[in-house]
Every structure is written in structure tokens, then in C-alpha cells.
Scaffold this motif. Structure first.
Motif, PDB file in Angstrom:
ATOM      1  N   GLN A 409      41.177  50.433  43.460  1.00 21.13           N
ATOM      2  CA  GLN A 409      39.909  49.574  42.655  1.00 21.13           C
ATOM      3  C   GLN A 409      38.882  48.777  43.731  1.00 21.13           C
ATOM      4  O   GLN A 409      39.580  48.617  44.794  1.00 21.13           O
ATOM      5  CB  GLN A 409      40.258  48.408  41.633  1.00 21.13           C
ATOM      6  CG  GLN A 409      41.056  49.212  40.308  1.00 21.13           C
ATOM      7  CD  GLN A 409      40.323  49.950  39.509  1.00 21.13           C
ATOM      8  OE1 GLN A 409      38.996  49.769  39.524  1.00 21.13           O
ATOM      9  NE2 GLN A 409      40.899  50.283  38.277  1.00 21.13           N
ATOM     10  N   ASP A 410      37.723  48.733  43.240  1.00 18.56           N
ATOM     11  CA  ASP A 410      36.855  48.126  44.409  1.00 18.56           C
ATOM     12  C   ASP A 410      37.183  46.277  44.116  1.00 18.56           C
ATOM     13  O   ASP A 410      36.423  45.738  43.370  1.00 18.56           O
ATOM     14  CB  ASP A 410      35.531  48.024  44.056  1.00 18.56           C
ATOM     15  CG  ASP A 410      35.058  49.799  44.686  1.00 18.56           C
ATOM     16  OD1 ASP A 410      35.501  49.949  45.542  1.00 18.56           O
ATOM     17  OD2 ASP A 410      34.728  50.307  43.642  1.00 18.56           O
ATOM     18  N   THR A 412      37.327  42.670  44.476  1.00 20.23           N
ATOM     19  CA  THR A 412      36.548  41.453  45.019  1.00 20.23           C
ATOM     20  C   THR A 412      37.037  40.952  45.919  1.00 20.23           C
ATOM     21  O   THR A 412      36.378  40.565  47.073  1.00 20.23           O
ATOM     22  CB  THR A 412      36.056  40.566  44.064  1.00 20.23           C
ATOM     23  OG1 THR A 412      35.284  41.304  42.776  1.00 20.23           O
ATOM     24  CG2 THR A 412      35.012  39.725  44.423  1.00 20.23           C
ATOM     25  N   ARG A 455      27.756  43.030  42.573  1.00 23.72           N
ATOM     26  CA  ARG A 455      28.602  43.847  41.827  1.00 23.72           C
ATOM     27  C   ARG A 455      30.106  43.186  41.958  1.00 23.72           C
ATOM     28  O   ARG A 455      30.813  43.498  40.586  1.00 23.72           O
ATOM     29  CB  ARG A 455      29.020  45.042  42.552  1.00 23.72           C
ATOM     30  CG  ARG A 455      27.978  46.002  42.833  1.00 23.72           C
ATOM     31  CD  ARG A 455      28.472  47.207  43.526  1.00 23.72           C
ATOM     32  NE  ARG A 455      29.351  47.988  42.899  1.00 23.72           N
ATOM     33  CZ  ARG A 455      30.008  49.158  43.314  1.00 23.72           C
ATOM     34  NH1 ARG A 455      29.952  49.316  44.474  1.00 23.72           N
ATOM     35  NH2 ARG A 455      31.106  49.763  42.504  1.00 23.72           N
ATOM     36  N   SER A 458      30.302  38.616  37.074  1.00 24.03           N
ATOM     37  CA  SER A 458      30.344  38.896  35.736  1.00 24.03           C
ATOM     38  C   SER A 458      29.392  37.821  35.045  1.00 24.03           C
ATOM     39  O   SER A 458      29.878  36.654  34.691  1.00 24.03           O
ATOM     40  CB  SER A 458      31.697  38.932  35.134  1.00 24.03           C
ATOM     41  OG  SER A 458      31.518  38.933  33.769  1.00 24.03           O
ATOM     42  N   HIS A 467      37.718  42.986  40.087  1.00 24.74           N
ATOM     43  CA  HIS A 467      37.200  44.031  40.737  1.00 24.74           C
ATOM     44  C   HIS A 467      35.863  44.630  39.983  1.00 24.74           C
ATOM     45  O   HIS A 467      35.647  44.096  38.842  1.00 24.74           O
ATOM     46  CB  HIS A 467      38.271  45.331  40.953  1.00 24.74           C
ATOM     47  CG  HIS A 467      38.687  45.696  39.476  1.00 24.74           C
ATOM     48  ND1 HIS A 467      38.080  46.628  38.499  1.00 24.74           N
ATOM     49  CD2 HIS A 467      39.902  45.370  38.727  1.00 24.74           C
ATOM     50  CE1 HIS A 467      38.771  46.780  37.635  1.00 24.74           C
ATOM     51  NE2 HIS A 467      39.725  46.011  37.368  1.00 24.74           N
ATOM     52  N   TYR A 468      35.212  45.386  40.850  1.00 24.08           N
ATOM     53  CA  TYR A 468      33.785  45.764  40.366  1.00 24.08           C
ATOM     54  C   TYR A 468      34.008  46.517  38.854  1.00 24.08           C
ATOM     55  O   TYR A 468      34.894  47.293  38.770  1.00 24.08           O
ATOM     56  CB  TYR A 468      32.965  46.686  41.298  1.00 24.08           C
ATOM     57  CG  TYR A 468      32.987  46.005  42.439  1.00 24.08           C
ATOM     58  CD1 TYR A 468      33.036  44.707  42.588  1.00 24.08           C
ATOM     59  CD2 TYR A 468      32.501  46.926  43.517  1.00 24.08           C
ATOM     60  CE1 TYR A 468      32.546  44.130  44.067  1.00 24.08           C
ATOM     61  CE2 TYR A 468      32.288  46.127  44.898  1.00 24.08           C
ATOM     62  CZ  TYR A 468      32.592  44.759  45.144  1.00 24.08           C
ATOM     63  OH  TYR A 468      32.071  44.343  46.295  1.00 24.08           O
ATOM     64  N   GLY A 469      33.136  46.124  37.955  1.00 24.39           N
ATOM     65  CA  GLY A 469      32.976  46.886  36.685  1.00 24.39           C
ATOM     66  C   GLY A 469      34.223  46.418  35.723  1.00 24.39           C
ATOM     67  O   GLY A 469      34.349  46.791  34.809  1.00 24.39           O
ATOM     68  N   SER A 470      34.665  45.044  36.108  1.00 20.66           N
ATOM     69  CA  SER A 470      35.608  44.433  35.011  1.00 20.66           C
ATOM     70  C   SER A 470      34.810  43.097  34.628  1.00 20.66           C
ATOM     71  O   SER A 470      34.088  42.551  35.309  1.00 20.66           O
ATOM     72  CB  SER A 470      37.065  44.421  35.504  1.00 20.66           C
ATOM     73  OG  SER A 470      36.985  43.565  36.679  1.00 20.66           O
ATOM     74  N   ASP A 471      35.665  42.575  33.628  1.00 18.29           N
ATOM     75  CA  ASP A 471      35.324  40.731  33.492  1.00 18.29           C
ATOM     76  C   ASP A 471      36.615  40.203  33.514  1.00 18.29           C
ATOM     77  O   ASP A 471      36.781  39.210  33.115  1.00 18.29           O
ATOM     78  CB  ASP A 471      34.845  41.206  32.042  1.00 18.29           C
ATOM     79  CG  ASP A 471      33.610  41.542  31.790  1.00 18.29           C
ATOM     80  OD1 ASP A 471      32.606  41.105  32.483  1.00 18.29           O
ATOM     81  OD2 ASP A 471      33.139  42.275  30.981  1.00 18.29           O
ATOM     82  N   SER A 518      44.094  43.785  32.742  1.00 18.30           N
ATOM     83  CA  SER A 518      44.062  44.638  33.961  1.00 18.30           C
ATOM     84  C   SER A 518      45.124  45.233  34.513  1.00 18.30           C
ATOM     85  O   SER A 518      46.089  44.766  35.007  1.00 18.30           O
ATOM     86  CB  SER A 518      43.650  43.527  35.223  1.00 18.30           C
ATOM     87  OG  SER A 518      43.688  44.357  36.283  1.00 18.30           O
TER      88      SER A 518
END
Length: 606
Positions: A409-410, A412, A455, A458, A467-471, A518
Motif C-alpha cells: 500500500q501507499d 503514509t 493524500r 482523511s 495509507h492513501y485511500g483509507s480512513d 485494515s
């Protein structure tokens, strides 16, 4: 003897090349030699029947056991109290003073009666090579020799021993003021036996080991509010450092579960770039310059090894001698701690991509300014080559700090630490006035920062996320203010801290993240991570929330074991879980104590 005592029911002794766990029942149920990462000789903690152990204990049926460290040392005292008398077993290993790898290691066990009359029983049941190798035994009076493939071991005592199959047993009855002793010696096949043991020799060794630890600890410049806690932590870090190379192992053990009965059972007897790098700051804060310097040299050697190659400049972890070869396999014949299987040796996470390690490595190297560890020209070229490589490769998904096995994942935190690598690299170039591709590093640093801000945030949670795209929240981000990515009182950071309070904190204990939200590719759940709790204290103190920080720190002390040691995690009922003791937890404790001391002193105008 309990089949599987609580993980926390142990103290640690060691000689700076390997270490042993001793339970409060007087049982050595973990010991690997000649190095931390060698095959085990005693491993009853992972398989009661097949792992092997070395027990010296009172045989009285009505017994209370206590355990403590001799003050300011790594000498462990186990006390046995009964209506007939009080006895003690004093465990210690003479520390390595040469920093030369050796195959010869000794575990001394001094036995003494303090009050009344105490009868001690000895059982020595080694099981070599993780219980996979047979051995033969020779016994002669008060001495025994175990012959196993690749290893010989001797047991000598000041009282008679006898064979018990392929094992050894003995008894000794002591009156108040009397003492006896035993020593277990490991060496290469055909090694010369130690001299016959005398009680005078045991006392002489004890005095020398006591002097060693007292002299070493006198270097400490800690003058804060929690000296016993901090000094026990730094002694533990010293015990977990392989003296010949300066490499810090993550823990003394392997295979202890993050959830009893679960599969999160890893081998931690290796050196993580992350843990070792952060230990540099902790050691320097306390004044232990030699230990910090030794690890920096080890780290630079790892960078030199891959210079000019197409591979990643670093891998996540190494063996203590710097070897990158850590193949992972399961010990199918071990049942695991309380049935927690598989029991793994090696660690497959060594092959993962974890980009955060470059930030931690550069952070460690940046501490060298304080001890005038200026890089040679060749070393600076290697350093620049590493950052040049990172500038071209930082923007990739990876497995992240927690070594998840659910896909890249990307993360953070990985991006934040890439930012830290460039930021500290730029500062070093300026400080040392050395040539570097400043424009490339600055452009990469600014690109990472912008990406994280756009990115990694949140709006839903009002926080930086895993990671990007998650909360999903992630406790690793508690290091953001420490590395300087955000100010410790920046509104975005305070909002993130508030979100962590809501989602990750339970009775002041901190979860790494929510694995249900996650998925990490593994079955089962886990406890709170003790290192994350200490990072939380550090972040609270930096944010000026001193009352909350101090209460959290004081409360965390109630989760330490009876001799001040921490494993990796705290379970639902306050039990310690995972490998033990864990270096990362103890170094985070030192970091938190130092930050909190400074903040409290500033508040009181000191």
C-alpha cells in the motif's frame, strides 16, 4: 514446574553475545548459543516436552517465589520462600569484554540458603538444535559433558550430579549461610572442559560481573524522574546488543505469540534497521556514546555492501553479523507456546520493501553530528548514492513499518520517513559542507511533503491515516512531530492526536491499527503495542498535554513485569504477549521519559 509460565514471568541474563530467560520458578526455558540467532539449547518455553530446560529450585511443596535484579546490574536473583527456610538462585553470565565472537559461553547459577534450611533440586535437560539433534552424555562426579552435533556443553557443580537417561540431575541441602553453585558451559565440539567448579570461583565471577555492570551504568547522564525504569531499560538494550558488531536484536526470543493460539509468531533475534537506528538517539540521550557509535558503524557497513548494485540499498533486517540471509521456516515438531503454532525461525519480512527504513537510517546517521562522526569521503559518496536512489524510488507502495502480509500500500508513515531522509540529508550536507545533489534532494523532499498533505489526510477522521485511500488510523504516525514533519502543536497534528485518542487508545494503551479495518493478511487479533504507548506519551508531551502524558506513562509502568521488563504487546487482561523482552519497547520508553522530563522541567522553569 508450570508447563508454560506467563511470558512476563521471566528475567533476562546475558553476556552481550547471547542471552537466557529464567522464570520465577528458577527454570532456564530459553537459551540459544553461541549467538542470539543460533539454534536453541533450552526452549521449553516453545515446547515443554521437547524444547529442553535447566531448572534449579527448592522442592518444598509450600513455596512462594520472588524475583529481582541486583541493583544496577543484569544479575538476576530468584528467591524461594517456604516454612523451612528462604533460598536464592543467582543467575548471571560473564559479559564479553573483547568484542570478539566466541563459541564459548557460560551461565553461572549460584545457590544459597538465606534463612533456615533449603533443599534444591537440579535438572539439566538440554535439547540441541531446536530439539532436533540427539546428544550423548558422560557424567563423572560433579561434572557432565553433553555431546551434540556441532556443539559440546559442560555442566559442573559443587555438589554431586548423576545421569537421568541422557539428562542430569542432582540435589543439595543448604543451611543458612551456606552456598553452592553450578555452571553450564557451551563450546564448539572438542572444546576443553572448564576447570572443576569451586564455590570461591563462583563468588569471584559474581563480583567481577557486578563491577562490570556498575562501571558501565556510571556512564549514564540520566537525572530525570524515573531512574530505575530508565536504567533497567538501557541495561536491557545493552543485553540485546551483540558486542562484536554493535547490532541490536529486536528481542531475545523467537516464536512467542502476539495472540495465544494464533499464528503471529515471529523470530525477532535479528537486527531491524528501524529499531537499531532509533536506538542511537536513545543511547545518546543517556550518554552511551560507544554503543551509539558501534551501531552507526554497523549501519554504514550495510550501506557500503550494496553500493553500486541494482538492489535496494538496504533491506529491512539482517543477522547480527550483517548477513542478509534470513530464510523463514517452520519448526513443525514444536507445539508452540501454549499451542501457538507455527513456530518460525528466520524471518521472511527481510525481503519486504519498507521505504521508511531510509528515514530511520538517515535519522541515525544525523545523530553522528553530536559525536563528531563525520563521514569519510567514501562514506559520504555512499550516503549520497543512497539518497539519490531514494529520490528516484520513494513513490512506490510498500509493506510498511508493521510488515503486513496483505499486499503493498501507499503507507503514509513510509512517505513521512522518506521526507525525513531527505530533510536530514540536506541538513547533513550543510553541516559538513559536503557536495551533494541538493536540488534533487530538496525537490524530492518537497514532493513527498505535498503528497502526504494531499493524500495522507482523511477529512472524515480529521487525521492523517495509515495509507492513501483509507480512513484507518495508524500509531506509527505518532513519530511525525519527533522527526519534524509537522510541529507538535500544529492544528492538523493535534486533530490527528485527538482521533487516535478516540480510535486507538484503550486505558492509555495504544493499538498499532485496527486489523479488522485494515486487513494485514494474517488470522487472529493482537494486543496493544507497548512501543506505541510510549510513542503516544512522547507525542502528548510534545503537544503540551503534560498531565495526560505523565498519567499515561505512570499507568504504563503497571504493565511492566516484576523486574521492569516489557514484551511487545499487552493483551486484553493486562498480560504480556509477543517476544520478550522487546528492544523497541524499551528504547521507546527511554525516548518518552526523556521528552517528558524535559517538558515537565520546562513547565516548572527548571
Amino acid at each position: 514446574m508450570d508447563r508454560y509460565p506467563p511470558i512476563a514471568d521471566h528475567g533476562l541474563v546475558g553476556d552481550l553475545q547471547t542471552a537466557a530467560l529464567v522464570s520465577s520458578q528458577g527454570v532456564v526455558d530459553w537459551f540459544a548459543a553461541p549467538r542470539f540467532d543460533s539454534p536453541s539449547i533450552f526452549a521449553a518455553l516453545l515446547d515443554h516436552d521437547g524444547g529442553g530446560y535447566f531448572r534449579i529450585a527448592s522442592e518444598h511443596p509450600d513455596l512462594t517465589c520472588k524475583q529481582l535484579y541486583y541493583p544496577d546490574t543484569a544479575i538476576l536473583v530468584t528467591r524461594f520462600m517456604s516454612p523451612d527456610g528462604v533460598g536464592e538462585v543467582v543467575d548471571f553470565m560473564p559479559p564479553d569484554r573483547t568484542r570478539t565472537p566466541t563459541d564459548r559461553h557460560q551461565l553461572f547459577r549460584l545457590v544459597r540458603a538465606v534463612r533456615g534450611t533449603v533443599e534444591f533440586a537440579l535438572e539439566c535437560r538440554p535439547r540441541f538444535d531446536y530439539g532436533r539433534a540427539e546428544h550423548r552424555l558422560d557424567v563423572d562426579g560433579s561434572g557432565a559433558r553433553f555431546h551434540a552435533p556441532g556443539t559440546d556443553a559442560f555442566l559442573h557443580a559443587t555438589f554431586p550430579l548423576e545421569a537421568d537417561g541422557h539428562d542430569v540431575r542432582g540435589t543439595v541441602r543448604l543451611e543458612a549461610g551456606q552456598s553452592a553453585g553450578a555452571v553450564f558451559t557451551v563450546c564448539a565440539p572438542g572444546g576443553s572442559p572448564p576447570d572443576p567448579l569451586t564455590i570461591g570461583a563462583v563468588h569471584t565471577q559474581l563480583a567481577e560481573v557486578t563491577r562490570f555492570w556498575h562501571a558501565w551504568l556510571r556512564q549514564s547522564r540520566y537525572r530525570g524522574r524515573w531512574p530505575e525504569l530508565v536504567h533497567r531499560s538501557v541495561i536491557t538494550l545493552k543485553l540485546l546488543t551483540y558486542a562484536p558488531t554493535g547490532a541490536l536484536v529486536a528481542a531475545a526470543t523467537m516464536g512467542l505469540p502476539e495472540q495465544v493460539g494464533g499464528e503471529r509468531n515471529w523470530d525477532y533475534r535479528f537486527t531491524w534497521i528501524r529499531d537499531g537506528s532509533l536506538s542511537v538517539r536513545a543511547m545518546l540521550d543517556l550518554g552511551f556514546v560507544d554503543e551509539a557509535t558501534a551501531f552507526l558503524h554497523w549501519l554504514v557497513e550495510r550501506l557500503h555492501e550494496r553500493e553500486g548494485k541494482e538492489d535496494e540499498p538496504l533491506q529491512t533486517m539482517y543477522r547480527i553479523d550483517g548477513s542478509p540471509d534470513l530464510p523463514e521456516e517452520n519448526l513443525e515438531h514444536f507445539e508452540g507456546y501454549r499451542g501457538s503454532a507455527p513456530v518460525r525461525i528466520g524471518n521472511g519480512a527481510a525481503d519486504q520493501l519498507q521505504l521508511d527504513i531510509y528515514g530511520e537510517a538517515v535519522y541515525a546517521l544525523a545523530q553522528g553530528r553530536e559525536i563528531e562522526q563525520q563521514a569519510t569521503y567514501a562514506g559520504w559518496r555512499t550516503f549520497c548514492g543512497t539518497l539519490d536512489w531514494l529520490a528516484d524510488h520513494w513513490d512506490r507502495p510498500d509493506e510498511g513499518i508493521w510488515e503486513t502480509r496483505g499486499g503493498r500500500q501507499d503507507f503514509t508513515y513510509s512517505r513521512v520517513m522518506c521526507w525525513a531522509a531527505f530533510d536530514h540529508g540536506l541538513a547533513l550536507a550543510e553541516h559538513w559542507r559536503k557536495p551533494a545533489d541538493i536540488d534533487k534532494w530538496r525537490a524530492a523532499r518537497d514532493a513527498v511533503f505535498k503528497q502526504v498533505m494531499e493524500r495522507g489526510w482523511s477529512e472524515k477522521e480529521g487525521a492523517f491515516i495509515q495509507h492513501y485511500g483509507s480512513d484507518v488510523l495508524d500509531a506509527s504516525l505518532l513519530l511525525m512531530p519527533r522527526v519534524g514533519f509537522l510541529g507538535s502543536r500544529d492544528p492538523l497534528w493535534l486533530s490527528t492526536l485527538d482521533a487516535m485518542d478516540r480510535k486507538l487508545v484503550s486505558d492509555s494503551l495504544v493499538y498499532r491499527y485496527d486489523p479488522a479495518a485494515s486487513p494485514d493478511g494474517l488470522r487472529g487479533s493482537e494486543g496493544t503495542f507497548s512501543l506505541c504507548t510510549f510513542l503516544y506519551v512522547d507525542a502528548l508531551a510534545r503537544a503540551g498535554r503534560l498531565e495526560q502524558a505523565r498519567y499515561t506513562f505512570e499507568k504504563m509502568q503497571t504493565y511492566a513485569n516484576h523486574v521492569g521488563l516489557f514484551s511487545e504487546e499487552i493483551g486484553p487482561s493486562g498480560e504480556q504477549l509477543g517476544n520478550f523482552p522487546q528492544a523497541f519497547t524499551h528504547l521507546a520508553l527511554i525516548m518518552a521519559a526523556s521528552t517528558l522530563d524535559d517538558a515537565l522541567d520546562a513547565e516548572h522553569g527548571r
